[in-house]
Motif scaffolding. Sequence first.
Motif: not given
Length: 145
Positions: A77, A79, A126, A129
């Motif tokens: 998690c 990036d 996330k 994204k």
Amino acid sequence: MSPTRFASEHKWLYAGAIVLLVALAVVGVIRYESVKKGNEAAEKANQLADAAVAAGYPRPDTGTIERSLGTDGGIVCDDPAGALASALWKINVSNGAAFVGQRPVIGDERAVRAEAKILEIYCPDKLDKIQDRIDDLKTDTTVRR
């Protein structure tokens, strides 16, 4: 012996008891946070293991998941939408060769969904994204059950 005389002669006893009680309270709070975090990690690990079974994989060891991902998903998690993570992810969906023999392949859709499930459980904020990149990957049923 009067009570005030006893209290004044044994101040160290009262001070020691107060220090001991404060120390025990601090240790109790720290242990509570540790147990709370451990329960949250176990809950998420069980949720991920159940998702793996539902996807047709054997049930993974939840202890390993707890140690690897903890409560926040760990490195998964950090990036997930970044260029390095995306490149490493695509390299892992390859033919398994090294160096010049390595070729991109059509990845198994279940493996891609497994990665998305980790993001959904550990860091759902996330997943949005990276969802478009997941949707752009060409996948198929390439691994037999």
